[in-house]
Write a protein that holds these residues in place. Structure first.
Motif, mmCIF file in Angstrom:
data_model
loop_
_atom_site.group_PDB
_atom_site.id
_atom_site.type_symbol
_atom_site.label_atom_id
_atom_site.label_comp_id
_atom_site.label_asym_id
_atom_site.label_seq_id
_atom_site.Cartn_x
_atom_site.Cartn_y
_atom_site.Cartn_z
ATOM 1 N N ALA A 54 0.841 -1.194 0.000
ATOM 2 C CA ALA A 54 0.000 0.000 0.000
ATOM 3 C C ALA A 54 0.876 1.244 0.000
ATOM 4 C CB ALA A 54 -0.924 0.011 1.210
ATOM 5 N N LEU A 55 0.365 2.281 -0.660
ATOM 6 C CA LEU A 55 1.075 3.545 -0.790
ATOM 7 C C LEU A 55 0.141 4.683 -0.402
ATOM 8 C CD1 LEU A 55 2.562 2.889 -4.351
ATOM 9 C CD2 LEU A 55 3.796 2.603 -2.183
ATOM 10 N N VAL A 56 0.692 5.714 0.242
ATOM 11 C CA VAL A 56 -0.074 6.929 0.532
ATOM 12 C C VAL A 56 0.760 8.139 0.128
ATOM 13 C CG1 VAL A 56 -1.365 5.877 2.434
ATOM 14 C CG2 VAL A 56 0.755 7.095 2.925
ATOM 15 N N THR A 57 0.069 9.204 -0.282
ATOM 16 C CA THR A 57 0.774 10.426 -0.661
ATOM 17 C C THR A 57 -0.168 11.620 -0.593
ATOM 18 O OG1 THR A 57 2.287 11.388 -2.289
ATOM 19 C CG2 THR A 57 0.282 10.379 -3.134
ATOM 20 N N ALA A 58 0.431 12.795 -0.477
ATOM 21 C CA ALA A 58 -0.302 14.057 -0.601
ATOM 22 C C ALA A 58 0.271 14.888 -1.744
ATOM 23 C CB ALA A 58 -0.245 14.836 0.709
ATOM 24 N N GLU A 59 1.114 14.288 -2.567
ATOM 25 C CA GLU A 59 1.779 15.010 -3.649
ATOM 26 C C GLU A 59 0.907 15.010 -4.909
ATOM 27 O OE1 GLU A 59 4.248 16.567 -2.766
ATOM 28 O OE2 GLU A 59 5.318 15.461 -1.231
ATOM 29 N N PRO A 60 0.520 16.188 -5.406
ATOM 30 C CA PRO A 60 -0.251 16.239 -6.641
ATOM 31 C C PRO A 60 0.535 15.654 -7.813
ATOM 32 C CG PRO A 60 -0.316 18.353 -5.497
ATOM 33 C CD PRO A 60 0.740 17.523 -4.826
ATOM 34 N N GLN A 61 -0.190 14.993 -8.692
ATOM 35 C CA GLN A 61 0.348 14.457 -9.944
ATOM 36 C C GLN A 61 1.373 13.337 -9.744
ATOM 37 O OE1 GLN A 61 1.611 17.848 -12.254
ATOM 38 N NE2 GLN A 61 -0.446 18.716 -12.297
ATOM 39 N N LEU A 62 1.490 12.831 -8.527
ATOM 40 C CA LEU A 62 2.219 11.589 -8.304
ATOM 41 C C LEU A 62 1.189 10.469 -8.398
ATOM 42 C CD1 LEU A 62 5.088 10.524 -7.532
ATOM 43 C CD2 LEU A 62 4.241 10.417 -5.173
ATOM 44 N N VAL A 63 1.470 9.458 -9.207
ATOM 45 C CA VAL A 63 0.456 8.462 -9.558
ATOM 46 C C VAL A 63 0.722 7.147 -8.823
ATOM 47 C CG1 VAL A 63 -0.679 7.268 -11.469
ATOM 48 C CG2 VAL A 63 0.290 9.553 -11.831
ATOM 49 N N LEU A 64 -0.194 6.770 -7.959
ATOM 50 C CA LEU A 64 -0.091 5.488 -7.251
ATOM 51 C C LEU A 64 -0.694 4.399 -8.122
ATOM 52 C CD1 LEU A 64 -1.246 6.579 -3.657
ATOM 53 C CD2 LEU A 64 0.996 6.843 -4.765
ATOM 54 N N VAL A 65 0.041 3.301 -8.279
ATOM 55 C CA VAL A 65 -0.405 2.223 -9.164
ATOM 56 C C VAL A 65 -0.188 0.882 -8.478
ATOM 57 C CG1 VAL A 65 -0.130 1.144 -11.431
ATOM 58 C CG2 VAL A 65 0.233 3.616 -11.185
ATOM 59 N N ALA A 66 -1.162 -0.011 -8.605
ATOM 60 C CA ALA A 66 -1.025 -1.381 -8.100
ATOM 61 C C ALA A 66 -1.723 -2.318 -9.081
ATOM 62 C CB ALA A 66 -1.610 -1.511 -6.700
ATOM 63 N N PHE A 67 -1.402 -3.606 -8.988
ATOM 64 C CA PHE A 67 -1.869 -4.576 -9.980
ATOM 65 C C PHE A 67 -2.603 -5.741 -9.311
ATOM 66 C CE2 PHE A 67 1.890 -2.452 -11.672
ATOM 67 C CZ PHE A 67 1.355 -1.919 -12.836
#
Length: 215
Positions: A54-67
Motif C-alpha cells: 500500500a502507498l499513501v501520498t499528498a503530492e499532486p500528480q504523483l500516480v499510485l499504481v497497483a496490480f
C-alpha cells in the motif's frame, strides 16, 4: 506489458515517469511516497518500493499504481486534506487488515480524520468463486472479529471467503462512514471475459491496474 502501460499513461495523460509501484508481497506494510519515488517499479520491477502492498501520498500528480488479478483494490481519498492511499489486498493482506493500516497511516502522517475519507473497493474475486482451505479459514477466524460474516463452510475443511466484504468491514472498523464506501460487487473470476482472473486462468494471466492520483 510496457506497451499497455504506455497506452494507459498516454490515454490518461499520466506520464509513466510519475507512477509509483510497490512490489506487492502479500503483507500489510504501507509506505508514504513522494516525488523522489516517481518511476519506482515502472520500468524495472526490481526498483519497486520494497516490501509494501500500500502507498499513501499528498503530492499532486504523483500516480499510485497497483496490480490485481482477483485480489482486492482499495482506493482511499481524503478530499479535505487532499491525501490518497491505494492498497493491494489479497487474503493475507485482508487478514492482516491492510485497509485499516492505510487509514491509520493517513491519520498519522497527514492528520486525516477517518470519517472524512472516501473509499472504493474495486472488482475482485467474490465468495461465489473463492474457495479456501482450512489454513486460510483458520487465519481468518484467528485475526478478524467479523469472521463469521465473511466465511462460510463449503464442505470438509473448506470455506468460501468474501474478500471484498472483509475489507468493507475493516474500513468500517477503521472509522469510515458506510455511505463513504463504494463497493464494485463485480467478481473478476465470474467476469473473466472482462477482467484478468488468476483462478479462472489457472494462474497464467495478466493483471489489471488500479491507478490513483491527485490533480
Amino acid at each position: 506489458v510496457m506497451f499497455n502501460r504506455r497506452l494507459v499513461a498516454e490515454s490518461l495523460n499520466l506520464p509513466l515517469q510519475t507512477w509509483v509501484i510497490g512490489d506487492q508481497v502479500h503483507a500489510n506494510r504501507v509506505a508514504r511516497v513522494g516525488y523522489q519515488h516517481a518511476g519506482r517499479g515502472v520500468f524495472e520491477p526490481a526498483t519497486a518500493v520494497n516490501g509494501v502492498d500500500a502507498l499513501v501520498t499528498a503530492e499532486p500528480q504523483l500516480v499510485l499504481v497497483a496490480f490485481y488479478a482477483d485480489c482486492v483494490p482499495l482506493y482511499l481519498v481524503d478530499p479535505r486534506r487532499r491525501v490518497i492511499g491505494l492498497a493491494h489486498a489479497g487474503w493475507k493482506g485482508s487478514v492482516l487488515r491492510i485497509g485499516s493500516r492505510v487509514v491509520n497511516r493517513m491519520v498519522k502522517e497527514f492528520n486525516c480524520q477517518p470519517a472524512d475519507l472516501l473509499a472504493f473497493i474495486g472488482p475482485a474475486v467474490g465468495s461465489c468463486c473463492y474457495q479456501v482451505d482450512n489454513r486460510v479459514g483458520q487465519a481468518v477466524k484467528n485475526n478478524l472479529p467479523w469472521a463469521e460474516k465473511v466465511l462460510t463452510s463449503d464442505g470438509p475443511h473448506h470455506f468460501r471467503l468474501d474478500l471484498p466484504h472483509t475489507n468493507y468491514l475493516d474500513l468500517l472498523a477503521a472509522g469510515l462512514q458506510p455511505e463513504h464506501i463504494g463497493l464494485a460487487s463485480i467478481c473478476t473470476c465470474c467476469h473473466a471475459d472482462s477482467f484478468f482472473s488468476y483462478r479462472a486462468a489457472a494462474g497464467v494471466t495478466g493483471r489489471q491496474a488500479a491507478i490513483l492520483s491527485l490533480e
